[in-house]
Scaffold this active site. Sequence first.
Site, PDB file in Angstrom:
ATOM      1  N   SER A   1     -42.034  23.010 -74.192  1.00 34.28           N
ATOM      2  CA  SER A   1     -43.190  23.958 -74.949  1.00 34.28           C
ATOM      3  C   SER A   1     -42.168  24.554 -75.610  1.00 34.28           C
ATOM      4  O   SER A   1     -42.721  25.851 -75.463  1.00 34.28           O
ATOM      5  CB  SER A   1     -44.646  23.936 -74.418  1.00 34.28           C
ATOM      6  OG  SER A   1     -45.014  22.828 -73.336  1.00 34.28           O
TER       7      SER A   1
ATOM      8  N   ASN B   1     -49.090  26.123 -67.349  1.00 32.74           N
ATOM      9  CA  ASN B   1     -48.633  26.557 -65.729  1.00 32.74           C
ATOM     10  C   ASN B   1     -47.862  27.095 -64.745  1.00 32.74           C
ATOM     11  O   ASN B   1     -47.453  27.676 -63.864  1.00 32.74           O
ATOM     12  CB  ASN B   1     -46.713  25.778 -66.201  1.00 32.74           C
ATOM     13  CG  ASN B   1     -45.991  24.279 -66.541  1.00 32.74           C
ATOM     14  OD1 ASN B   1     -47.106  23.694 -66.261  1.00 32.74           O
ATOM     15  ND2 ASN B   1     -45.783  24.317 -67.142  1.00 32.74           N
TER      16      ASN B   1
ATOM     17  N   ARG C   1     -37.651  26.740 -67.416  1.00 32.92           N
ATOM     18  CA  ARG C   1     -37.234  26.043 -69.078  1.00 32.92           C
ATOM     19  C   ARG C   1     -38.951  25.850 -69.563  1.00 32.92           C
ATOM     20  O   ARG C   1     -39.006  24.620 -70.812  1.00 32.92           O
ATOM     21  CB  ARG C   1     -36.830  25.039 -69.138  1.00 32.92           C
ATOM     22  CG  ARG C   1     -34.872  24.925 -68.707  1.00 32.92           C
ATOM     23  CD  ARG C   1     -33.612  24.167 -68.862  1.00 32.92           C
ATOM     24  NE  ARG C   1     -34.239  23.038 -68.572  1.00 32.92           N
ATOM     25  CZ  ARG C   1     -33.492  21.709 -68.568  1.00 32.92           C
ATOM     26  NH1 ARG C   1     -32.402  22.046 -69.082  1.00 32.92           N
ATOM     27  NH2 ARG C   1     -33.662  20.948 -67.822  1.00 32.92           N
ATOM     28  N   ASP C   2     -40.223  25.959 -68.635  1.00 33.32           N
ATOM     29  CA  ASP C   2     -41.115  25.034 -69.393  1.00 33.32           C
ATOM     30  C   ASP C   2     -41.909  25.901 -68.815  1.00 33.32           C
ATOM     31  O   ASP C   2     -43.397  25.494 -68.618  1.00 33.32           O
ATOM     32  CB  ASP C   2     -41.797  23.480 -69.156  1.00 33.32           C
ATOM     33  CG  ASP C   2     -42.457  23.004 -69.842  1.00 33.32           C
ATOM     34  OD1 ASP C   2     -43.339  23.641 -71.052  1.00 33.32           O
ATOM     35  OD2 ASP C   2     -43.205  22.282 -69.239  1.00 33.32           O
ATOM     36  N   LEU C   3     -42.059  27.641 -68.993  1.00 33.54           N
ATOM     37  CA  LEU C   3     -43.159  28.539 -68.597  1.00 33.54           C
ATOM     38  C   LEU C   3     -44.161  28.633 -69.704  1.00 33.54           C
ATOM     39  O   LEU C   3     -43.744  28.726 -71.170  1.00 33.54           O
ATOM     40  CB  LEU C   3     -42.671  29.740 -68.041  1.00 33.54           C
ATOM     41  CG  LEU C   3     -42.114  29.990 -67.752  1.00 33.54           C
ATOM     42  CD1 LEU C   3     -40.740  31.050 -66.919  1.00 33.54           C
ATOM     43  CD2 LEU C   3     -42.846  29.757 -65.871  1.00 33.54           C
TER      44      LEU C   3
END
Length: 222
Positions: free
Chosen positions: A101, A48, A42-44
């Site tokens: 993001s 990261n 959920r936050d690639l």
Amino acid sequence: EGTDLAELLKKRGPFPVAEACDYIIQACEAIAEAHGHGIVHRDLKPANLFLTRGTGGEAVVKVLDFGVSKVVELGLDDHSDSGGRSHLDSVVTKATDLLGSPSYMAPEQVISARDADARSDVWSLGVILFRLVSGRAPFTGNSLGDLIQNIVHGPMPNLRHFRPDIPAGLEDVVGRCLERDRERRPDVVEFARMLAPYAGPNAAPSLERIAILGPALVQAAP
């Protein structure tokens, strides 16, 4: 030791196609294994994906920061969906929460973080690849509202408009990842296989592991 891809992109500008595909395929391997364990990142984003070196000096990508991930546990009854899968957020969320993001989030995720699934991670990987190759994000806006509107309803970006030298086939692969209908997106294993013709030799170990583990990981994916 190393640096994340966001910092590297800032220093170097757009990446050569083969290098960018190498990095994304390595990320696909890691995310495929996460999906096989019922974990949606959920936050690639480039920040990261951390680039370090292996024992032979080869480039190695590590996927970081599962802090807003969602865990889908199979065979549980509490809060489960019609498929018997129980959705456990690693942070407490409401349907209206915006986790991750926004520039890299799939349409279903910007509408509701709880709706993110494995295919939402594939969208994010497609956005990252677009950014690495072109040097810019596919969707932009003057405000968060504008950005979300463009992600959900705006015109689809044309990668070769910003990077005319890339193969037309690679643009098609990115376009598959950026399908607003998530049912039309590839899973992360298929995405890696689609990138293989455009990658360099550093992607070979990840592609071999994906070929071995792929069917089992896809079967278990949320």
